[in-house]
Design an enzyme around this catalytic site. Sequence first.
Site, PDB file in Angstrom:
ATOM      1  N   ASP A  88      -3.743   7.686   3.942  1.00 26.65           N
ATOM      2  CA  ASP A  88      -3.261   6.339   4.259  1.00 26.65           C
ATOM      3  C   ASP A  88      -4.021   5.812   5.479  1.00 26.65           C
ATOM      4  O   ASP A  88      -4.495   6.592   6.309  1.00 26.65           O
ATOM      5  CB  ASP A  88      -1.759   6.414   4.542  1.00 26.65           C
ATOM      6  CG  ASP A  88      -1.135   5.050   4.759  1.00 26.65           C
ATOM      7  OD1 ASP A  88      -1.708   4.049   4.295  1.00 26.65           O
ATOM      8  OD2 ASP A  88      -0.072   4.990   5.396  1.00 26.65           O
ATOM      9  N   GLU A  89      -4.143   4.494   5.602  1.00 28.15           N
ATOM     10  CA  GLU A  89      -4.788   3.855   6.761  1.00 28.15           C
ATOM     11  C   GLU A  89      -6.185   4.450   7.007  1.00 28.15           C
ATOM     12  O   GLU A  89      -6.559   4.782   8.136  1.00 28.15           O
ATOM     13  CB  GLU A  89      -3.915   4.010   8.017  1.00 28.15           C
ATOM     14  CG  GLU A  89      -2.498   3.492   7.891  1.00 28.15           C
ATOM     15  CD  GLU A  89      -2.410   1.963   7.893  1.00 28.15           C
ATOM     16  OE1 GLU A  89      -3.467   1.305   7.841  1.00 28.15           O
ATOM     17  OE2 GLU A  89      -1.284   1.435   7.967  1.00 28.15           O
ATOM     18  N   GLN A 135      -8.057  -4.438   9.118  1.00 24.25           N
ATOM     19  CA  GLN A 135      -7.044  -3.958  10.063  1.00 24.25           C
ATOM     20  C   GLN A 135      -7.539  -2.754  10.855  1.00 24.25           C
ATOM     21  O   GLN A 135      -6.737  -1.975  11.374  1.00 24.25           O
ATOM     22  CB  GLN A 135      -5.750  -3.613   9.318  1.00 24.25           C
ATOM     23  CG  GLN A 135      -5.097  -4.816   8.652  1.00 24.25           C
ATOM     24  CD  GLN A 135      -3.732  -4.498   8.079  1.00 24.25           C
ATOM     25  OE1 GLN A 135      -2.769  -4.247   8.792  1.00 24.25           O
ATOM     26  NE2 GLN A 135      -3.634  -4.507   6.755  1.00 24.25           N
ATOM     27  N   LYS A 146       0.817  -1.209   0.000  1.00 26.09           N
ATOM     28  CA  LYS A 146       0.000   0.000   0.000  1.00 26.09           C
ATOM     29  C   LYS A 146       0.853   1.263   0.000  1.00 26.09           C
ATOM     30  O   LYS A 146       0.518   2.237  -0.678  1.00 26.09           O
ATOM     31  CB  LYS A 146      -0.956   0.013   1.186  1.00 26.09           C
ATOM     32  CG  LYS A 146      -0.303   0.202   2.541  1.00 26.09           C
ATOM     33  CD  LYS A 146      -1.330   0.313   3.642  1.00 26.09           C
ATOM     34  CE  LYS A 146      -0.667   0.520   4.989  1.00 26.09           C
ATOM     35  NZ  LYS A 146       0.129   1.759   5.071  1.00 26.09           N
ATOM     36  N   THR A 147       1.963   1.261   0.767  1.00 23.23           N
ATOM     37  CA  THR A 147       2.813   2.453   0.793  1.00 23.23           C
ATOM     38  C   THR A 147       3.398   2.718  -0.585  1.00 23.23           C
ATOM     39  O   THR A 147       3.466   3.864  -1.045  1.00 23.23           O
ATOM     40  CB  THR A 147       3.955   2.279   1.815  1.00 23.23           C
ATOM     41  OG1 THR A 147       3.396   2.028   3.105  1.00 23.23           O
ATOM     42  CG2 THR A 147       4.822   3.534   1.877  1.00 23.23           C
ATOM     43  N   ARG A 189       1.923  -9.926  10.776  1.00 25.80           N
ATOM     44  CA  ARG A 189       3.231  -9.269  10.968  1.00 25.80           C
ATOM     45  C   ARG A 189       4.364 -10.237  10.633  1.00 25.80           C
ATOM     46  O   ARG A 189       5.508  -9.809  10.434  1.00 25.80           O
ATOM     47  CB  ARG A 189       3.417  -8.806  12.420  1.00 25.80           C
ATOM     48  CG  ARG A 189       2.422  -7.774  12.960  1.00 25.80           C
ATOM     49  CD  ARG A 189       2.214  -6.609  12.043  1.00 25.80           C
ATOM     50  NE  ARG A 189       1.069  -6.857  11.172  1.00 25.80           N
ATOM     51  CZ  ARG A 189       0.809  -6.152  10.072  1.00 25.80           C
ATOM     52  NH1 ARG A 189       1.608  -5.182   9.696  1.00 25.80           N
ATOM     53  NH2 ARG A 189      -0.263  -6.421   9.345  1.00 25.80           N
TER      54      ARG A 189
END
Length: 707
Positions: A213-214, A244, A28-29, A592
């Site tokens: 973002d997020e 998330q 995503k980044t 993670r």
Amino acid sequence: MKLNKQQTEAVEAADGPALVLAGAGTGKTRVIVERMAWLVEERAIDPRHILALTFTNKAAAEMRKRFTERLDRPRIDTWLGTFHSFGLYMLRREGERVGLPRNFTIFDDADQLALMKRLVKALPGNVEAVSPREALTWVSSLKQEVKAPDPEEDVFDAIEKTYRILWTQYHDHLARAGAADFDDLLVKLAMLLEKHEDIREKYQRRYRYVLVDEYQDTNRAQYLIAKYLSESHGNLFVVGDEDQSIYSWRGADINNILDFSKDFETAVVHRLEDNYRSTSPILEAANSVVKNNINRLGKTLRAKKSQGEKVRLFLASSAEDEARFVADDFTKRGISPGDVAILYRTNGQARVLEEAFRTKDIPYTIIGGIKFYSRKEIKDIVAYLRLLVNPKDDESLRRIINVPARGIGNTTLRQFEEYATARNCPILQVLREVELDETLTNRARKAAITFVQIMDDLEQIAKTESVETIVEKLLKTIGYREFVEASDEKDFRTRIEIIDEFVAGCASYDKGTKGTLAEYLQDMALESDIDSFDPNQPVATLMTCHSAKGLEFPVVYLVGLEEGLFPFLREFADYDEDVEEERRLCYVAMTRAEKELTLTASKSRMIYGRTHDTRELSRFIGEIGADKLQRIGGEKRQYKDKAAMPTLDVDGQTIKTGTKVRHAKFGAGYIMYTSGTGEKMKARVRFNTGRTVLLMLSKAPIEILKG
């Protein structure tokens, strides 16, 4: 590495609102960075017209680094940072329109709590007593929704009446101190954009492309900020993952992402489902958990790393046995501590892990302990600096007026406070006028005069000198190092080291950013412990699942998978949303892991001072399923496969997860999951109408359907 098809389609999306559903590890980044680069290179958009907002300084720094490298420029004029830093940026320039002075102070959590404690203590005896922390939570929850108590509303609840009194007093004190809390950085910006059309249009023209973002972590205020800034041009590009969304307790609203296509009717949705982080067995296990949630838009992650071992499961006899297993397991297998993260649901689980690691001499770091900037020594120094920048900051003055001791006790301070309240001026202004006040003792007058002189001298230095020089002059003038050495013989060396580390940080700031003292204080106020986390340290990392979001590690141990702990549910009620968020948190923790994931649970654990000997395994283990787990020793008891979930006999037939049932009122459906045993068993049932209901099975009017 080239962008895949899904990433390319998202990056090159046409103007207008766009939602990118980006699963864990799907890049995503990179998509956000490439989107900004594509706008600049292919669309010839001036970088100054791009606004990119995220949630942590660490994420912002990573995006900025990638963006400058991608465009091969030393500096780019795109505004890229956190929502809070953007709020600070805007309010420093336009905040007077919503009642904030340009040099306003930011109250952190400790400042807020200190203020609220004073307010609660001063409440009259005829109001209901409340906890300062609970009062702050009530205040914050309203502000995050961009709401305020209605003064015309009739309130009959005694506790809420107290909260409303404290709301007014709290904000009156903030205003007198020229201060704002963290919620204000968002709420006042949302109000500024809503109520002042000229400001709104000015920044809509400046920021023609808004990227967030997020997005699943946005609260009401952040939603409004993004909406107001983009409503004239519609160019709102958000990236997030509803699976998330784990921060409802601090105001995040998952409906912002679930309802994006409703809120922005022309929105295009892109899904990123190729995972480049984790192995296939890890992803399959994580997907098996989160797919049980109802409130999701839906996506299925596909691992690009096909190889990998099954997710491992260790069942310990006690929390101490669990901690010893973790410490022994990776060291005996030759895994470097720097590759390992141990994740837990609550901070209280860290103690036994620390003991096991110390016994084995395993280097480790804990994320989420006492923050560096929350230590007493640092808070003292910073209070002096804040008072220099904002002479109206009475909270900072209260903290340090007698630190080190200079003869101004609580009685004298209360007298100063009464004078300041009567005259509606800051306490520091009162201190400037005490020389002729014969109601004070000579010692108190001299101490006040000395304190004012110290602040005046430092104010002159602060106009021209670096932050490091100001701090060193302060420490020398008030003899703070000597004060620390004399105050505690046991740990003064450690405390001196903390002070020296702070001074070194100031020097580093001067060398790099070269900002003013006010700018240094505002940067520091927005810092979090995650921002300073270095993943390249050769030490094992211990942290909560919440703190781990956004990070990745080759090897992850997820400990404490027991009902009541993970999922963390204090009592069984109608808690659909709580269970779903806990499930999302488990999914975040599992994803993670890059190469290896180990789950652990304990048969016995001490919680809140009491030992619980028959802990029930987490439902999440059952949702993963036996076929996806590899047992590695430990307790012999069975774990919860789908077929081994709690059961209850109804009219001679067994009811369990997956059982089809019919309810007299709601019709046909099936059991999603169960909790408890015997007569106390409860179940969440999803009916064919789409409705879900929590039922006490022993009392519900249901029948079991065949097939």
